[in-house]
Enzyme design. Structure first.
Site, PDB file in Angstrom:
ATOM      1  N   GLY A  34       0.823  -1.208   0.000  1.00 33.05           N
ATOM      2  CA  GLY A  34       0.000   0.000   0.000  1.00 33.05           C
ATOM      3  C   GLY A  34       0.849   1.246   0.000  1.00 33.05           C
ATOM      4  N   GLY A  86      -1.064   8.220   1.035  1.00 37.18           N
ATOM      5  CA  GLY A  86      -1.185   8.443   2.476  1.00 37.18           C
ATOM      6  C   GLY A  86       0.014   8.010   3.280  1.00 37.18           C
ATOM      7  CB  ILE A  87       0.214   5.997   6.398  1.00 38.45           C
ATOM      8  CG1 ILE A  87      -0.571   6.967   7.297  1.00 38.45           C
ATOM      9  CG2 ILE A  87       1.298   5.283   7.205  1.00 38.45           C
ATOM     10  CD1 ILE A  87      -1.385   6.286   8.378  1.00 38.45           C
ATOM     11  CB  SER A 100      -6.235   1.491  13.020  1.00 37.56           C
ATOM     12  OG  SER A 100      -7.183   2.483  13.366  1.00 37.56           O
ATOM     13  CE1 TYR A 117      -8.664   0.453   8.595  1.00 35.93           C
ATOM     14  CE2 TYR A 117      -9.522   1.305  10.668  1.00 35.93           C
ATOM     15  CZ  TYR A 117      -8.527   1.245   9.722  1.00 35.93           C
ATOM     16  OH  TYR A 117      -7.381   1.993   9.904  1.00 35.93           O
TER      17      TYR A 117
END
Length: 263
Positions: free
Chosen positions: A14, A18-19, A139, A152
């Protein structure tokens, strides 16, 4: 501080947004060689660093995707020193009963099984060289589930559990495994059309920037009073991957502006 990451071989899943993009950029700054996987790796190609960066177009939610990206690293650089399991999706739900079997499978395959498969592909190489680092981007939702992100949240809790299990099993072989759990972080999930920011703006009757500030300060009551940035998460990830964190394993590092106050 010299983090000793020059010429280390890093796989980032990924990696293009973003991150993940911030992590990729930070490792490149430290002189590492990065193999970055994404369904759309265009952003990686814009970073330059042609000699140290290999963008890979791959669907990491498939059984073969994680093997493909690890194989690319071995083919290009002959080893893998660091694996960053970052790829993830976070579809908004209306609650538990709104989530179908297909929804569950999509989120778990992308968020959790990609970690399982990438780790399974990388570990034999790390065992052979008697060293390695696996970092899993979980997260705060893994500890504080959110109704609109129920599947999630479950996937992120599973990542925390597996991180601990891998640290216990592979620590004696010289392999460190840790998790990094961001809190509210301003990624494209916030700013893309139809993203979190637009939803908050509609909910609060404010423009997007005002709504984000209101959310951080008054709704979530973050002690630091703002959202985090991908770069702030990336800094912690790169530190944990380095020899400066050589005695850290089986840990969860929270990067959340103080959002979780319980021990």
């Amino acid at each position: 501080m010299d983090l000793g990451l020059k010429d280390k071989v890093v796989v980032v899943t990924g990696a293009s947004l973003g991150i993940g993009l911030a992590i990729t950029r930070e490792f490149l700054r430290e002189g590492a060689k990065v193999v970055g996987g994404s369904r759309r790796p265009d952003n990686l190609e814009k970073l330059g660093h042609a000699e140290n960066l290999i963008p890979v177009s791959v669907d990491l939610s498939t059984p073969e995707g994680p093997d493909l990206i690890v194989d690319k690293a071995i083919e290009a650089f002959g080893k893998i020193d660091i694996l960053i399991n970052n790829v993830g999706i976070a579809p908004a739900r209306e609650g538990f009963l709104s989530v179908s079997d297909e929804d569950w499978e999509d989120v778990l395959e992308t968020n959790f099984m990609s970690m399982v498969r990438a780790s399974r592909a990388a570990l034999p190489h790390m065992i052979k060289q008697k060293s390695g680092v696996i970092l899993n981007i979980s997260s705060e939702s893994g500890r504080q589930p959110d109704t609109i992100l129920v599947d999630y949240s479950v996937s992120k809790a599973a990542m925390l559990s597996l991180s601990k299990a891998l640290a216990n099993e592979y620590g004696p072989m010289g392999i460190r495994v840790n998790a990094v759990s961001p809190g509210p972080t301003r990624t494209p999930l916030w700013d893309n059309p139809g993203g979190f920011a637009e939803g908050l703006a509609a909910q609060f009757g404010m423009d997007k920037e005002e709504a984000i500030v209101h959310f951080a300060r008054n709704v979530r009551q973050l002690p630091l009073g703002r959202l985090g940035t991908p770069e702030e998460v990336a800094s912690v990830v790169v530190f944990l991957a380095s020899e400066q964190a050589a005695f850290v394993t089986g840990a969860e590092y929270t990067v959340n502006g103080g959002s979780l106050r319980a021990f």
